[in-house]
Write an enzyme that holds these catalytic residues in place. Structure first.
Site, PDB file in Angstrom:
ATOM      1  N   ASP A 137       1.105  -7.909   2.758  1.00  0.00           N
ATOM      2  CA  ASP A 137       1.178  -6.566   2.183  1.00  0.00           C
ATOM      3  C   ASP A 137       2.650  -6.237   1.933  1.00  0.00           C
ATOM      4  O   ASP A 137       3.310  -5.632   2.780  1.00  0.00           O
ATOM      5  CB  ASP A 137       0.533  -5.585   3.172  1.00  0.00           C
ATOM      6  CG  ASP A 137       0.395  -4.187   2.619  1.00  0.00           C
ATOM      7  OD1 ASP A 137       0.967  -3.911   1.547  1.00  0.00           O
ATOM      8  OD2 ASP A 137      -0.277  -3.358   3.257  1.00  0.00           O
ATOM      9  N   SER A 180       4.349   2.259   7.910  1.00  0.00           N
ATOM     10  CA  SER A 180       4.159   1.013   7.170  1.00  0.00           C
ATOM     11  C   SER A 180       5.374   0.700   6.316  1.00  0.00           C
ATOM     12  O   SER A 180       5.894   1.566   5.608  1.00  0.00           O
ATOM     13  CB  SER A 180       2.924   1.129   6.269  1.00  0.00           C
ATOM     14  OG  SER A 180       1.760   1.292   7.030  1.00  0.00           O
ATOM     15  N   HIS A 228       0.819  -1.213   0.000  1.00  0.00           N
ATOM     16  CA  HIS A 228       0.000   0.000   0.000  1.00  0.00           C
ATOM     17  C   HIS A 228       0.860   1.272   0.000  1.00  0.00           C
ATOM     18  O   HIS A 228       0.332   2.370  -0.149  1.00  0.00           O
ATOM     19  CB  HIS A 228      -0.996   0.009   1.169  1.00  0.00           C
ATOM     20  CG  HIS A 228      -0.386   0.165   2.529  1.00  0.00           C
ATOM     21  ND1 HIS A 228      -0.029  -0.905   3.315  1.00  0.00           N
ATOM     22  CD2 HIS A 228      -0.075   1.262   3.256  1.00  0.00           C
ATOM     23  CE1 HIS A 228       0.463  -0.473   4.466  1.00  0.00           C
ATOM     24  NE2 HIS A 228       0.433   0.850   4.459  1.00  0.00           N
TER      25      HIS A 228
END
Length: 561
Positions: A404, A477, A369
């Protein structure tokens, strides 16, 4: 907390105190209270947060706003009815005297010696650190009224989004970066005989990730039998000049508390708990470096003609911190060289940005992402202040994959980065840290937050998810999760969100173990083959269930027929 923290605990107990302010007369205002630091018991000098004095300013709290006046105010700036009181405990250091148990609660609720009765004090000076205010303005910019809420320390967001405007903060926000210097009026030599001298360490001499101990009193003067000089442990998460961030837990009332190194030296004072940014609980506290603050206060005292008090403050500073002509100390840069967290990088993909970790000179791992499309060019900025390097996303998992992950191949080699060693084992309860560019990361580099590895979720006896108590924020992240020895455990993918309120909780977060990724990454590095990485798009249903935060179904019984 072990021998390592003994000097810090002793220093905090000796220096920690509570300061309260109230008006005189039948309709007395207040009380307001906060934590403070006994800088010099023999001289009776106390430093605390300026917010408790702000309601008594003759010109109102607005006089403390940036750009409205000088960087210090004398005692005549406050009303004549201001009354100040300081309360401290006997301390638990090696020379602490045994006294009666606490008598404020019936029956006594503490086996520790009772805090002494509050002593009267008078205001010498209200001073701010101009460098702190400049760093604050640079980091927060115009977002303070719209985004940040500095009062309140619990994990519950404001009921009304409009209440995050900062108007409900009262004198705290107006006095952010201001501190009050007091002198006790009934300090006695008997009280301080044998007390070791408080020492101050330059904040710039500590690297990111350095352990810190805060000693403050949650809720201020409320029930000191219980809350006086409560301890909280954390690390130096980030720094912008004298503005420091720590992940040590600081609640309302700990503003003005002392923050100490493991050697027992005073590093900083708590300026404010950082609680909420929009609807995200930040979980960090804002500090003002003690050396910069004391230099500013000493200069202000000289201008007010209080030469003796200025000399007493200056004596607390280490020699290199007294020389303002030398400019900011840069020992931090030297100590940080070779630190594991330097493998963290900032990844920019168009308008989207996040964190990543450099595994090799031309290989960066991040989250899907952050870099969602293959063949997309991204810009990678090292934490070492080296020039940014362009790269290309050579692999990104599909949206349907629970993993992810994105892999970036750089066009040039990264230099001066200690590439991490991968961890071989996962031990629940071990100390870990997260490095990411959330919470001011774009402005002052990656933040380091500490915690423990709280859970290792396995499927078929193989780890597929890691859970930690480190504070993780938006922008973290893809950042690395390290052991205390600097081994890479995994990469951060998310923290948790309350779907009913939209609130996020930074101290419960999830990472992908490197054990899941390492076999495919090793083959890619050797052969350039992407097929093993594409297997991450086809995990078992049990793995998918785990990452949907559902219960792993039990294995069905096998028939013998």
């Amino acid at each position: 907390m072990g021998r390592r923290w003994g000097p810090a605990m002793a220093a905090g107990e000796r220096a920690g105190c509570v300061v309260s302010a109230r008006g005189a007369g039948a309709e007395a205002e207040g009380p307001w209270s906060c934590s403070g630091v006994l800088l010099n018991r023999r001289a009776g000098l106390v430093l605390c947060h300026g917010g408790i004095v702000a309601p008594f300013l003759r010109a109102g709290p607005g006089a403390l706003q940036p750009g409205t006046g000088p960087s210090f105010l004398g005692p005549d700036s406050c009303r004549d009815d201001l009354r100040l009181y300081v309360q401290w405990g006997p301390g638990r250091g090696p020379r602490a005297r045994a006294e009666l148990r606490g008598a404020l609660c019936t029956p006594p609720c503490s086996a520790q010696p009772a805090p002494r009765s509050p002593a009267c004090a008078r205001l010498l000076l209200l001073a701010c650190c101009p460098a702190f205010r400049a760093s604050f303005a640079r980091l927060f910019g115009g977002d303070v009224p719209e985004q940040w809420r500095f009062a309140g320390g619990g994990p519950e967001p404001p009921e009304d989004e409009a209440s995050t405007s900062g108007a409900d903060e009262g004198p705290l926000l107006a006095a952010l970066g201001w501190f009050a210097l007091l002198r006790l009026e009934d300090c006695t030599v008997k009280e301080v005989m044998g007390s070791p001298r408080l020492s101050v360490v330059p904040a710039a001499s500590l690297p990111k990730g350095a352990p810190l101990l805060t000693c403050g009193s949650p809720f201020g003067a409320f029930c000191p039998d219980i809350f006086l000089n409560s301890l909280s442990r954390g690390v130096l998460s980030n720094a912008a000049g004298p503005l420091l961030l720590t992940d040590a837990r600081c609640l309302p009332g700990t503003e003005g508390a002392g923050v100490f190194s493991t050697h027992g030296a005073l590093v900083a004072l708590v300026a404010a708990p950082l609680c909420w940014r929009a609807r995200e609980w930040v979980g960090l506290s804002l500090l003002c470096a003690a050396d910069a603050l004391l230099r500013s206060a000493a200069l202000a005292l000289r201008r007010l003609g209080l030469q003796a008090e200025a000399k007493e403050l200056a004596a607390l500073l280490p020699r290199q911190a007294r020389d303002t002509s030398a400019g900011p100390q840069r020992a931090q840069v030297l100590q940080e060289h070779g630190a594991a967290w330097l493998a963290a990088v900032l990844v920019e993909c168009g308008s989207v940005w996040g964190s990543g970790v450099a595994l090799a000179p031309r290989l960066v791992l991040t989250c899907r992402h952050v870099a969602p499309r293959e063949n997309k060019r991204v810009l990678v900025r090292p934490a070492t202040k080296s020039p940014p390097v362009w790269g290309e996303v050579v692999f990104a998992t599909q949206d349907t994959s629970p993993y992810d992950v994105a892999v970036v191949k750089l066009e040039e080699s990264l230099k001066g980065i200690p590439f991490p060693v991968l961890a071989s084992y996962f031990h629940e309860g071990e100390d870990v840290c997260v490095v990411g560019f959330g919470a001011f990361g774009q402005a002052c580099g990656p933040s380091v937050t500490s915690g423990i590895l709280s859970a290792v979720v396995e499927v078929n006896e193989a780890p597929v998810m890691l859970q930690t108590t480190c504070a993780v924020h938006g922008g973290s992240s893809g950042g690395p999760l390290f052991t205390s020895s600097g081994e890479l455990l995994g990469i951060i993918t998310s923290n948790t969100r309350d779907n009913s309120t939209g609130a996020t909780y930074p101290h419960l977060n999830f990472s992908i173990p490197m054990a899941v990724l390492q076999p495919a990454l090793s083959q890619y590095r050797c052969t350039g083959e992407l097929l093993p990485l594409r297997e991450l798009d086809r995990p078992s249903e049990q793995v998918r269930v785990v990452w949907r935060l559902q219960r792993v179904p039990a294995q069905p019984h096998q028939s013998k027929l």
